[in-house]
Design a protein around this motif. Structure first.
Motif, PDB file in Angstrom:
ATOM      1  N   ILE A 153      -7.572 -10.113  -2.347  1.00  0.00           N
ATOM      2  CA  ILE A 153      -6.225  -9.896  -2.879  1.00  0.00           C
ATOM      3  C   ILE A 153      -5.227 -10.599  -1.967  1.00  0.00           C
ATOM      4  N   PRO A 154      -4.439 -11.526  -2.482  1.00  0.00           N
ATOM      5  CA  PRO A 154      -3.510 -12.281  -1.640  1.00  0.00           C
ATOM      6  C   PRO A 154      -2.419 -11.394  -1.042  1.00  0.00           C
ATOM      7  N   LYS A 155      -1.967 -11.765   0.151  1.00  0.00           N
ATOM      8  CA  LYS A 155      -0.962 -10.963   0.844  1.00  0.00           C
ATOM      9  C   LYS A 155       0.425 -11.079   0.207  1.00  0.00           C
ATOM     10  N   ASP A 156       0.587 -12.020  -0.721  1.00  0.00           N
ATOM     11  CA  ASP A 156       1.880 -12.133  -1.387  1.00  0.00           C
ATOM     12  C   ASP A 156       1.956 -11.270  -2.652  1.00  0.00           C
ATOM     13  N   ASN A 157       1.002 -10.355  -2.810  1.00  0.00           N
ATOM     14  CA  ASN A 157       1.069  -9.384  -3.902  1.00  0.00           C
ATOM     15  C   ASN A 157       2.154  -8.367  -3.539  1.00  0.00           C
ATOM     16  N   LYS A 158       3.349  -8.577  -4.045  1.00  0.00           N
ATOM     17  CA  LYS A 158       4.511  -7.794  -3.606  1.00  0.00           C
ATOM     18  C   LYS A 158       4.400  -6.329  -3.998  1.00  0.00           C
ATOM     19  N   ARG A 159       3.830  -6.043  -5.168  1.00  0.00           N
ATOM     20  CA  ARG A 159       3.739  -4.648  -5.601  1.00  0.00           C
ATOM     21  C   ARG A 159       2.836  -3.837  -4.678  1.00  0.00           C
ATOM     22  N   LEU A 160       1.694  -4.410  -4.290  1.00  0.00           N
ATOM     23  CA  LEU A 160       0.801  -3.699  -3.382  1.00  0.00           C
ATOM     24  C   LEU A 160       1.415  -3.625  -1.983  1.00  0.00           C
ATOM     25  N   ALA A 161       2.063  -4.701  -1.566  1.00  0.00           N
ATOM     26  CA  ALA A 161       2.735  -4.685  -0.260  1.00  0.00           C
ATOM     27  C   ALA A 161       3.805  -3.603  -0.215  1.00  0.00           C
ATOM     28  N   ASN A 162       4.512  -3.414  -1.324  1.00  0.00           N
ATOM     29  CA  ASN A 162       5.536  -2.362  -1.392  1.00  0.00           C
ATOM     30  C   ASN A 162       4.921  -0.975  -1.284  1.00  0.00           C
ATOM     31  N   VAL A 163       3.718  -0.800  -1.870  1.00  0.00           N
ATOM     32  CA  VAL A 163       3.029   0.485  -1.749  1.00  0.00           C
ATOM     33  C   VAL A 163       2.661   0.751  -0.292  1.00  0.00           C
ATOM     34  N   PHE A 164       2.100  -0.261   0.379  1.00  0.00           N
ATOM     35  CA  PHE A 164       1.782  -0.126   1.797  1.00  0.00           C
ATOM     36  C   PHE A 164       3.043   0.218   2.596  1.00  0.00           C
ATOM     37  N   SER A 195      -7.337  -6.285 -11.346  1.00  0.00           N
ATOM     38  CA  SER A 195      -7.571  -4.897 -11.722  1.00  0.00           C
ATOM     39  C   SER A 195      -7.675  -3.999 -10.492  1.00  0.00           C
ATOM     40  N   LEU A 196      -8.255  -4.510  -9.400  1.00  0.00           N
ATOM     41  CA  LEU A 196      -8.366  -3.713  -8.183  1.00  0.00           C
ATOM     42  C   LEU A 196      -6.988  -3.467  -7.576  1.00  0.00           C
ATOM     43  N   ALA A 197      -6.151  -4.488  -7.572  1.00  0.00           N
ATOM     44  CA  ALA A 197      -4.788  -4.320  -7.048  1.00  0.00           C
ATOM     45  C   ALA A 197      -4.024  -3.294  -7.864  1.00  0.00           C
ATOM     46  N   LYS A 198      -4.192  -3.345  -9.191  1.00  0.00           N
ATOM     47  CA  LYS A 198      -3.516  -2.372 -10.062  1.00  0.00           C
ATOM     48  C   LYS A 198      -3.991  -0.958  -9.771  1.00  0.00           C
ATOM     49  N   LEU A 199      -5.299  -0.805  -9.552  1.00  0.00           N
ATOM     50  CA  LEU A 199      -5.864   0.516  -9.243  1.00  0.00           C
ATOM     51  C   LEU A 199      -5.264   1.060  -7.942  1.00  0.00           C
ATOM     52  N   LEU A 200      -5.163   0.221  -6.930  1.00  0.00           N
ATOM     53  CA  LEU A 200      -4.596   0.641  -5.647  1.00  0.00           C
ATOM     54  C   LEU A 200      -3.121   0.996  -5.780  1.00  0.00           C
ATOM     55  N   ILE A 201      -2.390   0.202  -6.540  1.00  0.00           N
ATOM     56  CA  ILE A 201      -0.960   0.461  -6.727  1.00  0.00           C
ATOM     57  C   ILE A 201      -0.739   1.811  -7.396  1.00  0.00           C
ATOM     58  N   GLN A 202      -1.589   2.147  -8.363  1.00  0.00           N
ATOM     59  CA  GLN A 202      -1.420   3.381  -9.121  1.00  0.00           C
ATOM     60  C   GLN A 202      -1.853   4.617  -8.332  1.00  0.00           C
ATOM     61  N   HIS A 203      -2.878   4.488  -7.476  1.00  0.00           N
ATOM     62  CA  HIS A 203      -3.505   5.693  -6.925  1.00  0.00           C
ATOM     63  C   HIS A 203      -3.547   5.795  -5.409  1.00  0.00           C
ATOM     64  N   LEU A 204      -3.177   4.749  -4.669  1.00  0.00           N
ATOM     65  CA  LEU A 204      -3.297   4.820  -3.215  1.00  0.00           C
ATOM     66  C   LEU A 204      -2.422   5.909  -2.594  1.00  0.00           C
ATOM     67  N   PRO A 205      -1.154   6.088  -3.021  1.00  0.00           N
ATOM     68  CA  PRO A 205      -0.361   7.182  -2.420  1.00  0.00           C
ATOM     69  C   PRO A 205      -1.026   8.546  -2.595  1.00  0.00           C
ATOM     70  N   GLU A 206      -1.573   8.775  -3.787  1.00  0.00           N
ATOM     71  CA  GLU A 206      -2.233  10.053  -4.070  1.00  0.00           C
ATOM     72  C   GLU A 206      -3.447  10.254  -3.162  1.00  0.00           C
ATOM     73  N   TYR A 207      -4.274   9.236  -3.032  1.00  0.00           N
ATOM     74  CA  TYR A 207      -5.495   9.363  -2.241  1.00  0.00           C
ATOM     75  C   TYR A 207      -5.186   9.438  -0.745  1.00  0.00           C
TER      76      TYR A 207
END
Length: 348
Positions: free
Chosen positions: A278-289, A324-336
């Protein structure tokens, strides 16, 4: 999955249940027993063989509205009124492994499931409800229903369900439409508000009496910020008009750099345990982190959250590509991540 489930007299006396054939009654009770904590159950050869259950029995349960079949997946069923039948304490709750199934579900005001996001009684997606702690003491559903309908309209562009006014009446078509400019304006205002909160939070920490450590030990990195802030103040002693601007710029720049380094290391960790990249310029996942870091979660907590999601994703072919993996992390990482921290606290 729990070893025990609750059964109430009201369930056994419900007309939908009483009018079932005996074989279908037995099947329904078995499905209740073997469902996970989100009410999702996989069709089992063991259950079918013990009960001599057939497709006819499953169809009967579906027609009575007691279970929900998932299109394109003949193995999985959802107990429609699961949240009305079972009450699972937060500390005991364990999320389903079928996250792709739960993402298709919505909650009605009686807490039953539906696949129809345009159902007028839907107040939340199942994922959002779980993220908020699965509250079942909601007094007024109307604001939540309106928020859900607006989210549907925002996502789809159109909706077959009119947004109602507070008095229950439906507005004109023009009022029912969400203007793109209004949505963008609202998002900008929200982003500015969140940024202001972050700045105020870090200014408070750096001005605290214990040398810039603040009240939260997890934000100890701001000590260096406090020292640099003092230096900047000394250098600008004769120019009070620029002091505040210099302090804030130095403070915010350090916080941003610290977060960027941590976010980068989280991407490295994720890609190190994943078959994707997953590239580091994925802003949505970076925002979750970034959001998790600003909420005080340690990098180890976030990594454990990533581990838990990867354990689920590795078992599902649909999550083997980076999108699809990035989307899964964006949706559920805060919860987990939250659950990981709660579990480690209870173990201590």
């Amino acid at each position: 999955m729990a070893e025990r489930r609750m059964l109430s007299k009201s369930l056994l006396m419900d007309n939908k249940f009483l009018t079932l054939s005996n074989d279908s009654k037995s099947l329904y009770l078995y499905l209740l027993m073997f469902a996970d904590d989100d009410g999702i159950v996989k069709r089992s050869i063991m259950i079918d063989s013990v009960l001599n259950a057939t497709n006819k029995n499953y169809t009967e349960l579906e027609e009575k509205g007691l279970i929900i079949a998932i299109s394109g997946n003949d193995e999985i069923r959802v107990i429609t009124n699961w949240n009305g039948i079972e009450t699972i304490r937060e500390k005991l709750y364990s999320p389903t492994i079928y996250l792709n199934i739960r993402s298709q579900l919505y909650l009605r005001t009686d807490y039953s499931y539906t696949l129809n996001k345009n159902d007028p009684s839907v107040f939340s997606s199942a994922d959002s409800w779980v993220t908020k702690g699965r509250p079942k003491n909601i007094k007024d559903f109307n604001p939540l229903i309106q928020q859900h309908l607006q989210e549907v309209q925002d996502k789809d562009g159109t909706s077959t369900v009119p947004v109602q006014d507070k008095d229950g009446t439906c507005p004109s078509p023009d009022k029912n439409r969400i203007d793109k400019y209004s949505v963008d304006k609202s998002r900008t205002a929200q982003a500015n508000s969140e940024q202001t909160k972050k700045e105020n939070k870090f200014k408070y920490i750096n001005s605290s009496s214990n040398g810039g450590m603040g009240e939260d030990a997890s934000l100890a990195t701001t000590t260096s910020t406090s020292s640099i802030e003092n230096n900047a103040t000394t250098e600008n002693k004769g120019n009070s008009g620029e002091k505040g601007g210099v302090d804030n710029r130095v403070n915010n720049q350090l916080d941003t750099n610290n977060n960027q380094d941590t976010v980068s290391s989280l991407f490295n960790y994720l890609n190190g345990i994943s078959t994707t990249d997953i590239p580091k310029d994925n802003k949505r996942l970076a925002n979750v982190f970034d959001m998790l870091i600003n909420n005080g979660y340690e990098i180890e907590d976030i990594q454990l959250g990533i581990d838990n999601i990867m354990n689920v994703a590795n078992q599902m072919p649909q999550y083997q590509d980076k999108q699809s993996l990035a989307k899964l992390l964006i949706q559920h990482l805060p919860e987990y991540t939250k659950q990981t921290l709660e579990q480690s606290s209870s173990n201590d």
